[in-house]
Design an enzyme around this catalytic site. Structure first.
Site, short mmCIF file in Angstrom:
data_model
loop_
_atom_site.label_atom_id
_atom_site.label_comp_id
_atom_site.label_asym_id
_atom_site.label_seq_id
_atom_site.Cartn_x
_atom_site.Cartn_y
_atom_site.Cartn_z
N HIS A 99 0.86 -0.87 0.10
CA HIS A 99 0.26 -0.07 -0.16
C HIS A 99 1.01 1.01 -0.11
O HIS A 99 1.18 1.94 0.76
CB HIS A 99 -1.23 0.51 1.04
CG HIS A 99 -1.92 1.06 1.50
ND1 HIS A 99 -3.13 0.57 1.87
CD2 HIS A 99 -2.23 2.18 0.80
CE1 HIS A 99 -3.90 2.17 1.62
NE2 HIS A 99 -3.36 3.21 1.43
N HIS B 219 1.19 4.81 -2.19
CA HIS B 219 1.37 5.65 -3.21
C HIS B 219 2.42 6.51 -4.14
O HIS B 219 3.32 6.88 -3.49
CB HIS B 219 0.43 6.91 -3.34
CG HIS B 219 -1.59 6.54 -2.36
ND1 HIS B 219 -2.24 5.68 -2.99
CD2 HIS B 219 -1.60 5.71 -0.81
CE1 HIS B 219 -3.06 5.57 -2.28
NE2 HIS B 219 -2.81 5.37 -1.48
N HIS C 192 -9.17 0.57 -1.14
CA HIS C 192 -8.85 1.75 -0.51
C HIS C 192 -10.86 1.85 0.12
O HIS C 192 -11.53 2.02 0.01
CB HIS C 192 -9.10 3.01 -0.29
CG HIS C 192 -7.54 3.15 -0.45
ND1 HIS C 192 -6.51 3.18 -1.50
CD2 HIS C 192 -6.78 3.97 0.53
CE1 HIS C 192 -5.18 3.25 -1.44
NE2 HIS C 192 -5.22 3.93 -0.19
N GLU D 51 -11.32 3.09 5.57
CA GLU D 51 -9.78 3.85 6.61
C GLU D 51 -10.90 4.82 7.31
O GLU D 51 -10.74 5.02 8.65
CB GLU D 51 -9.30 4.75 5.30
CG GLU D 51 -8.45 5.62 5.37
CD GLU D 51 -8.03 6.11 3.92
OE1 GLU D 51 -8.69 6.58 3.36
OE2 GLU D 51 -6.72 7.08 4.66
N ASP E 101 2.02 4.05 3.01
CA ASP E 101 0.83 4.75 2.16
C ASP E 101 1.16 5.88 1.01
O ASP E 101 1.35 5.87 0.48
CB ASP E 101 -0.34 5.75 3.41
CG ASP E 101 -1.72 5.84 2.48
OD1 ASP E 101 -2.09 5.60 0.94
OD2 ASP E 101 -2.76 5.87 3.49
N ASP E 102 1.54 7.11 1.76
CA ASP E 102 2.23 7.95 1.43
C ASP E 102 3.33 9.08 2.24
O ASP E 102 3.48 9.46 3.18
CB ASP E 102 1.50 9.85 1.48
CG ASP E 102 0.07 8.75 0.51
OD1 ASP E 102 0.37 8.56 -0.62
OD2 ASP E 102 -0.97 9.15 1.41
N1 ADE Z 1 -4.51 8.54 -1.83
C1 ADE Z 1 -3.64 8.54 -0.94
N2 ADE Z 1 -3.19 8.62 -0.61
C2 ADE Z 1 -4.93 8.20 -0.21
C3 ADE Z 1 -4.92 7.27 1.53
N3 ADE Z 1 -4.59 7.56 2.67
N4 ADE Z 1 -6.34 7.06 1.73
C4 ADE Z 1 -7.22 7.35 -0.10
N5 ADE Z 1 -6.48 8.06 -1.18
C5 ADE Z 1 -5.24 8.23 -1.26
ZN ZN Z 2 -3.68 4.81 0.81
#
Ligand code: ADE
Ligand code: ZN
Length: 315
Positions: A14, A16, A194, A197, A275-276
């Protein structure tokens, strides 16, 4: 513990790619491409990384992606992430990219995909990191826009193995994309989404039953629905959990209250992901460290989480 966790062989499921754009590279690409930025320097950009929810993050994330213009930019972005993988013993990765974030700004689909694919190929050849790319639809956009994106992508069918669903969750249930996902599966693509969340457990049920996903991205709100937890355990459906992200976006107010280890001990196939990472304070190892420091994760639990990530590979 950092060194031990760092050395553990892991997969990341996971991530991006646009969320791995570090402020230093963001500034370098802005200069290279003549893009004006609203922040004076790297430090003031970093100071903007304070979010109360998913949407506040997404607004900044889409703004940041605006510096990505050329195939070389997408290559450099992906390569920088792969070097992090190498440094953290991430031996396999299945990153997402969001084509619509780029095509909607006039960047051709082929530019983004070309740079990313070339870097992933070099990562396999030069770093020994195996990978598979996931094309993710932006759920705040229409079903029609997702269909258009899939049509643009199908000539490059071999460059990715799955489709996903990300962006603003609440108000955009998986059911909105049922027909697009049907079409993707009919082309032999796997599906992930997703769900759970910020959105309710009902969105996880929809992702499983309507989109036929092989994994749930996040999924931490499944804990509110005992029947759903039973199903996740019974079918061993992996959850790609992102602990630091969940704290930064206020899904949990403190790492000490995160539910990942409870889910692990119940028998849910949870994995640890970043994630990011450029926005949330760390890559996979830092997420493992945060679980050790905030939740007292043991070495034995870390081993099981890392093994889950290797077992939950799809590519
Ligand atoms: N795009 C990038 N990170 C995300 C996240 N945590 N939830 C939804 N979309 C995303
Ligand atoms: Zn994500």
């Amino acid at each position: 513990m950092y060194e031990w966790l760092n050395a553990l062989p892991k997969a990341e499921l996971h991530l991006h790619l646009e969320g791995s754009l570090e402020p230093e590279l963001l500034f370098r690409l802005a200069e290279r491409n003549g893009v004006a930025l609203p922040w004076a320097d790297v430090d003031s950009l970093r100071r903007a990384y304070a979010f109360n929810n998913l949407q506040e993050f997404l607004d900044l994330y889409y703004q940041g992606a605006n510096v990505l213009r050329t195939e070389q930019d997408f290559y450099d972005l992906t390569w920088a992430y792969l070097e992090k993988c190498k440094a953290q013993n991430v031996v396999h990765t299945e990153p997402f990219f969001d084509p619509q974030t780029h095509t909607d700004r006039g960047i051709p689909f082929e530019v983004a995909l070309g740079g990313i694919s070339a870097a992933l190929r070099d990562g396999r050849e030069r770093l020994g990191i195996s990978s598979g790319l996931i094309l993710s639809f932006l759920r705040h956009l229409s079903e029609e826009a997702a269909f258009e994106t899939l049509a643009q992508a199908l000539p490059y069918r071999d460059a990715f193995f799955a489709v996903g669903l990300d962006s603003s969750e609440v108000g955009h249930p998986p059911s909105k994309f049922r027909r697009v996902f049907d079409k993707a599966r009919s082309e032999g693509l796997l599906t992930v989404a997703h769900a759970g969340e910020e959105g309710p457990p009902a969105y996880i049920w929809e992702a499983l039953d309507l989109l036929k996903v092989s994994r749930i991205d996040h999924g931490v709100r499944a804990a509110e629905d005992p029947r759903l937890i039973e199903r996740l355990i019974e079918e061993q459906i992996p959850l790609t959990v992102c602990p630091l992200s969940n704290i930064k976006l206020c899904v949990f107010d403190d790492m000490r209250r995160h539910n990942i280890l409870q889910l692990l001990e119940q028998g849910v196939k949870v994995t640890v992901n970043s994630d990011d990472p450029a926005y949330f304070g760390g890559y996979v190892t830092e997420n493992f460290v945060a679980l050790h420091e905030g939740l007292g994760m043991t070495e034995e639990q870390a081993r099981r989480l890392a093994q889950n990530s290797l077992d939950a590979r799809l590519a």
